[in-house]
Design an enzyme around this catalytic site. Structure first.
Site, PDB file in Angstrom:
ATOM      1  N   LYS A   1       0.857  -1.315  -0.056  1.00 35.00           N
ATOM      2  CA  LYS A   1       0.189   0.006   0.053  1.00 35.00           C
ATOM      3  C   LYS A   1       0.993   1.418   0.039  1.00 35.00           C
ATOM      4  O   LYS A   1       0.581   2.228  -0.781  1.00 35.00           O
ATOM      5  CB  LYS A   1      -0.964   0.046   1.285  1.00 35.00           C
ATOM      6  CG  LYS A   1      -1.953  -1.302   1.021  1.00 35.00           C
ATOM      7  CD  LYS A   1      -2.701  -1.226   2.364  1.00 35.00           C
ATOM      8  CE  LYS A   1      -3.735  -2.357   1.995  1.00 35.00           C
ATOM      9  NZ  LYS A   1      -4.622  -2.998   3.383  1.00 35.00           N
TER      10      LYS A   1
ATOM     11  N   GLN B   1      -4.941  -1.986   9.594  1.00 36.57           N
ATOM     12  CA  GLN B   1      -4.841  -3.428   9.164  1.00 36.57           C
ATOM     13  C   GLN B   1      -5.353  -4.361   9.841  1.00 36.57           C
ATOM     14  O   GLN B   1      -5.393  -4.599  11.010  1.00 36.57           O
ATOM     15  CB  GLN B   1      -3.389  -3.560   8.809  1.00 36.57           C
ATOM     16  CG  GLN B   1      -2.983  -4.759   8.221  1.00 36.57           C
ATOM     17  CD  GLN B   1      -3.505  -4.772   6.643  1.00 36.57           C
ATOM     18  OE1 GLN B   1      -3.269  -3.693   6.069  1.00 36.57           O
ATOM     19  NE2 GLN B   1      -3.937  -5.875   5.925  1.00 36.57           N
TER      20      GLN B   1
ATOM     21  N   ASP C   1     -11.416   2.342   3.985  1.00 37.28           N
ATOM     22  CA  ASP C   1     -11.816   0.831   3.912  1.00 37.28           C
ATOM     23  C   ASP C   1     -13.360   0.625   3.894  1.00 37.28           C
ATOM     24  O   ASP C   1     -13.690  -0.559   3.654  1.00 37.28           O
ATOM     25  CB  ASP C   1     -11.215   0.019   5.157  1.00 37.28           C
ATOM     26  CG  ASP C   1     -10.021  -0.902   4.782  1.00 37.28           C
ATOM     27  OD1 ASP C   1      -9.892  -0.697   3.548  1.00 37.28           O
ATOM     28  OD2 ASP C   1      -9.388  -1.124   5.720  1.00 37.28           O
TER      29      ASP C   1
END
Ligand code: NAP
Length: 289
Positions: free
Chosen positions: A59, A103, A126
């Site tokens: 990322k 994460q 997200d």
């Protein structure tokens, strides 16, 4: 006379991802030329899971390549709920941060739902907060989880008809199964959701014009799951004897599916690309740029 075999197109998710990243880099370049700061993504990593560390490195590199900034906040596996929430709150309050992602999975003892729900909805790249999920359910604009967004781009790029089509989604997670079902429904598909308790899974799947497998069971989808001419999207990633394996037996569905995503260079590159797109969207919404 036996039916002629269908020509199966293997989706090149990497090529599509690179095209979109080029467009994103141009948009970021235009912002910088206009004297604005670059969009910034913050990633929170708790613990030292090697797979998570590798996803985060990917990322970070993706951000760099399109000219976006990224910051990483690493906490030890022993971090308490309060430690992690304090970092999320600090990033929420930081005006220079546009997107925040925590994460997953988190180490045992930390409640992922509680922690992600504390992310400012305006920075929820997200799309996992109750606010974002609610907006998606209600059909309102907002930040949508990256993998489902990437799947929709693939279906669009490969001109897969969705209006009136029967889409079958295997898996009902918050991050893939539920949101992709809503997006397909929004595109006027008739959606069936399957899960571990679904009876006669193979027969249900065989009715699908569009079949999305987001399960995590290696090669669950075999030739007899697929209707001739279907579009088959393989989201699954499992390690089998050290080899990355998808939910779909790609070889077996050749000559049956019209298109299929490979488990490498399929959905994966699109997921990271949609994270970049969401970060730019969050930046624009927050800054009015
Ligand atoms: P998850 O939260 O573990 O959900 C899996 C779903 O599959 C659940 O709804 C489960 O049903 C269902 N399921 C399990 N076994 C089944 C079976 N034998 N038959 C039918 N349904 C079954 O997984 P996820 O987070 O959605 O991820 C799914 C897969 O996609 C994983 O392999 C993950 O690594 C991969 N993934 C890839 C990307 C990418 O970018 N390529 C992104 C996200 C996830 P129940 O609800 O009944 O338990």
């Amino acid at each position: 006379m036996p039916a002629a075999a269908i020509e199966t197109h293997i989706v090149d998710g990497l090529a599509l991802a690179n095209e979109i990243r080029k467009e994103l880099a141009e948009e970021v370049g235009a912002l910088r030329s206009a004297g604005r700061r670059a969009p910034r993504l913050a990633v929170v990593l708790v613990g030292d899971d090697p797979a998570s560390a590798s996803y985060i490195a990917g990322k970070r590199r993706a951000c760099e390549r399109v000219g976006m900034d990224s910051v990483e906040r690493d906490l030890p596996a022993s971090a308490s709920r309060e430690d992690v929430l304090a970092v999320v709150e600090e990033l929420d309050a930081d005006p220079g941060v546009d997107g925040i992602l925590v994460q997953l999975p988190l180490p045992k003892g930390l409640d992922a739902d509680e922690i992600t729900s504390r992310i400012d909805a305006a920075k929820d790249v997200d799309g996992l907060t109750p606010h974002s999920a609610g907006r998606l359910l209600l059909g309102l604009p907002g930040l949508v989880p990256c993998t489902p967004l990437g799947i929709m781009k693939i279906l669009e790029r490969y001109a897969v008809p969705l209006a009136g089509a029967h889409a079958v989604v295997i898996g009902r997670s918050n991050i893939v199964g539920k949101p992709i079902s809503l997006l397909l429904q929004r595109a006027n598909a008739t959606v069936t959701m399957c899960h571990s308790r679904t009876r006669d899974l193979r027969d249900v799947c065989r009715q699908a014009d569009v079949l999305v497998a987001a399960v995590g069971v290696p090669r669950l989808v075999q030739a007899d799951f697929v209707k001739p001419g279907a579009a088959v999207i393989d989201v699954g990633v499992s390690l089998v004897n050290g080899v990355l394996t998808g939910d779909v037996d790609t070889e077996a569905v050749q000559g049956i599916a019209r298109i299929v995503t490979p488990h490498r260079r399929g959905v994966g590159p699109m997921t990271i690309t949609m994270l970049l797109q969401n970060t730019l969207q969050a930046y624009r919404q927050r800054s009015g740029a």
